[in-house]
Scaffold this motif. Structure first.
Motif, PDB file in Angstrom:
ATOM      1  N   SER A  21      -6.353  -4.511  -5.311  1.00  0.00           N
ATOM      2  CA  SER A  21      -5.313  -3.596  -5.273  1.00  0.00           C
ATOM      3  C   SER A  21      -5.820  -2.409  -4.088  1.00  0.00           C
ATOM      4  O   SER A  21      -6.222  -2.630  -3.184  1.00  0.00           O
ATOM      5  CB  SER A  21      -5.519  -2.742  -6.634  1.00  0.00           C
ATOM      6  OG  SER A  21      -4.831  -1.796  -7.073  1.00  0.00           O
ATOM      7  N   HIS A  22      -4.899  -1.522  -4.373  1.00  0.00           N
ATOM      8  CA  HIS A  22      -5.030  -0.284  -3.214  1.00  0.00           C
ATOM      9  C   HIS A  22      -4.848   0.943  -3.754  1.00  0.00           C
ATOM     10  O   HIS A  22      -3.893   1.489  -4.137  1.00  0.00           O
ATOM     11  CB  HIS A  22      -3.790  -0.710  -2.241  1.00  0.00           C
ATOM     12  CG  HIS A  22      -3.743   0.072  -1.104  1.00  0.00           C
ATOM     13  ND1 HIS A  22      -3.980  -0.340   0.139  1.00  0.00           N
ATOM     14  CD2 HIS A  22      -3.289   1.364  -0.931  1.00  0.00           C
ATOM     15  CE1 HIS A  22      -3.840   0.679   1.052  1.00  0.00           C
ATOM     16  NE2 HIS A  22      -3.297   1.765   0.337  1.00  0.00           N
ATOM     17  N   PHE A  23      -6.185   1.766  -3.859  1.00  0.00           N
ATOM     18  CA  PHE A  23      -6.270   3.095  -4.491  1.00  0.00           C
ATOM     19  C   PHE A  23      -7.413   3.663  -4.157  1.00  0.00           C
ATOM     20  O   PHE A  23      -8.506   2.996  -3.625  1.00  0.00           O
ATOM     21  CB  PHE A  23      -5.872   3.027  -5.999  1.00  0.00           C
ATOM     22  CG  PHE A  23      -7.087   2.165  -6.437  1.00  0.00           C
ATOM     23  CD1 PHE A  23      -8.205   2.840  -6.943  1.00  0.00           C
ATOM     24  CD2 PHE A  23      -6.698   0.763  -7.015  1.00  0.00           C
ATOM     25  CE1 PHE A  23      -9.492   2.124  -7.682  1.00  0.00           C
ATOM     26  CE2 PHE A  23      -7.908   0.407  -7.868  1.00  0.00           C
ATOM     27  CZ  PHE A  23      -8.998   0.801  -8.121  1.00  0.00           C
ATOM     28  N   GLY A  43       0.875  -1.122   0.032  1.00  0.00           N
ATOM     29  CA  GLY A  43      -0.052  -0.082   0.108  1.00  0.00           C
ATOM     30  C   GLY A  43       0.880   1.199  -0.034  1.00  0.00           C
ATOM     31  O   GLY A  43       2.083   1.168   0.227  1.00  0.00           O
ATOM     32  N   ASN A  44       0.297   2.491  -0.259  1.00  0.00           N
ATOM     33  CA  ASN A  44       0.946   3.633  -0.217  1.00  0.00           C
ATOM     34  C   ASN A  44       1.862   3.967   1.059  1.00  0.00           C
ATOM     35  O   ASN A  44       2.891   4.357   1.009  1.00  0.00           O
ATOM     36  CB  ASN A  44       0.365   4.749  -0.575  1.00  0.00           C
ATOM     37  CG  ASN A  44      -0.830   4.996   0.465  1.00  0.00           C
ATOM     38  OD1 ASN A  44      -1.841   4.011   0.870  1.00  0.00           O
ATOM     39  ND2 ASN A  44      -1.044   6.262   0.923  1.00  0.00           N
ATOM     40  N   HIS A  80      -7.292   1.154   1.166  1.00  0.00           N
ATOM     41  CA  HIS A  80      -6.937   2.531   1.250  1.00  0.00           C
ATOM     42  C   HIS A  80      -7.793   3.369   1.969  1.00  0.00           C
ATOM     43  O   HIS A  80      -7.500   4.039   2.769  1.00  0.00           O
ATOM     44  CB  HIS A  80      -6.712   2.802  -0.559  1.00  0.00           C
ATOM     45  CG  HIS A  80      -6.061   4.344  -0.439  1.00  0.00           C
ATOM     46  ND1 HIS A  80      -4.874   4.524  -0.310  1.00  0.00           N
ATOM     47  CD2 HIS A  80      -6.490   5.492  -1.241  1.00  0.00           C
ATOM     48  CE1 HIS A  80      -4.410   5.738  -0.332  1.00  0.00           C
ATOM     49  NE2 HIS A  80      -5.374   6.270  -0.946  1.00  0.00           N
ATOM     50  N   MET A 127       0.652   2.265 -11.172  1.00  0.00           N
ATOM     51  CA  MET A 127      -0.311   1.614 -10.690  1.00  0.00           C
ATOM     52  C   MET A 127      -1.545   1.706 -11.804  1.00  0.00           C
ATOM     53  O   MET A 127      -2.427   0.850 -12.018  1.00  0.00           O
ATOM     54  CB  MET A 127      -0.680   1.800  -9.392  1.00  0.00           C
ATOM     55  CG  MET A 127      -2.085   1.236  -8.796  1.00  0.00           C
ATOM     56  SD  MET A 127      -2.413   1.729  -7.247  1.00  0.00           S
ATOM     57  CE  MET A 127      -2.660   3.615  -7.490  1.00  0.00           C
ATOM     58  N   TYR A 179       0.308  -0.922  -5.039  1.00  0.00           N
ATOM     59  CA  TYR A 179       0.571   0.536  -5.043  1.00  0.00           C
ATOM     60  C   TYR A 179       1.817   0.929  -5.669  1.00  0.00           C
ATOM     61  O   TYR A 179       2.897   0.451  -5.136  1.00  0.00           O
ATOM     62  CB  TYR A 179       0.346   1.250  -3.495  1.00  0.00           C
ATOM     63  CG  TYR A 179       0.085   2.710  -3.825  1.00  0.00           C
ATOM     64  CD1 TYR A 179      -1.010   3.289  -3.928  1.00  0.00           C
ATOM     65  CD2 TYR A 179       1.285   3.371  -3.879  1.00  0.00           C
ATOM     66  CE1 TYR A 179      -1.115   4.642  -3.945  1.00  0.00           C
ATOM     67  CE2 TYR A 179       1.360   4.821  -3.992  1.00  0.00           C
ATOM     68  CZ  TYR A 179      -0.025   5.705  -4.013  1.00  0.00           C
ATOM     69  OH  TYR A 179      -0.220   7.027  -3.923  1.00  0.00           O
TER      70      TYR A 179
END
Length: 222
Positions: free
Chosen positions: A147-149, A87-88, A182, A133, A129
């Motif tokens: 995913s992660h956004f 993740g970010n 996220h 991406m 991320y």
């Protein structure tokens, strides 16, 4: 498989210390939540758990206690296979020079760590991320996207939405089920062509999450 995300392990030095565990209260709560997830998975014979990013919290800093709890969690639950994407908050730096703080996971036999580049496994696309991406999401397709956004149609805990580089229009026709980390507010967008879930964080991490009903998700593929 089970799905959770946004665990956010950190030092939480400002928290009161739990008398039984000796941990800061938020760390104690996270540890209890993760233990509950694994125990329920065992009861339901779920052998795979996917973590959709942000295991760690403080960008560019790895706190020894947070890393210790992370590694002990995976090592203790060696009968379960974990699929982990960045993740970010797991990254230090920006763009192509970003480095993941989860690198230690590559040495654990029961953890499949996906960093920087997308990975397709059967009918599932894992896209962590990264600086690229958005292009990876738009250029691929699969039955399931992990995913992660932030999605333009997603909602923050404040109740507002933020215009993102990714919207439902970019996902329709490419993915049938989308599972995201996220945003910490549990939510879903269900349409005839696509079902999208933000699982949310496993415990209340700040005052903005007050009143959220926390959860994790289990999917049975037919």
């Amino acid at each position: 498989f089970a799905f959770t995300a946004d665990i956010h392990l950190s030092r939480y030095a400002q928290d009161l210390v739990d008398e039984l565990s000796g941990l800061p209260q938020r760390l104690d709560g996270i540890q209890n939540a993760l233990s509950s997830i694994t125990e329920i998975c065992r009861q339901k014979k779920v052998q795979n758990i996917i973590i959709g990013g942000d295991i760690l919290h403080t960008k560019s800093i790895i706190y020894a206690l947070a890393q210790k709890l992370m590694l002990e969690f995976f090592e203790y639950n060696d009968d379960i296979t974990f699929w982990v994407i960045d993740g970010n908050h797991d990254l230090s730096g920006k763009g192509e020079d970003a480095i993941s703080a989860l690198v230690s996971l590559k040495y654990l036999n029961n953890v499949k760590w996906i960093s920087q580049e997308s990975m397709k496994f059967q009918n599932m696309m894992f896209i962590p991320y990264s600086h690229d991406m958005v292009n990876q999401i738009k250029d691929n397709q699969a039955d399931i996207l992990i995913s992660h956004f932030g999605l333009s149609e997603g909602v923050l805990n404040s109740g507002i939405s933020i215009v993102s580089k990714i919207g439902l229009k970019d996902l329709r026709g490419k993915y049938k089920l989308v599972l995201l980390g996220h945003y910490h507010k549990p939510q879903e967008i269900i349409e005839s062509e696509i079902s999208l879930y933000y699982v949310g964080s496993p415990i209340q991490l700040d005052w903005g999450e007050k009143g959220d009903k926390k959860r994790f998700l289990i999917f049975f593929l037919l």
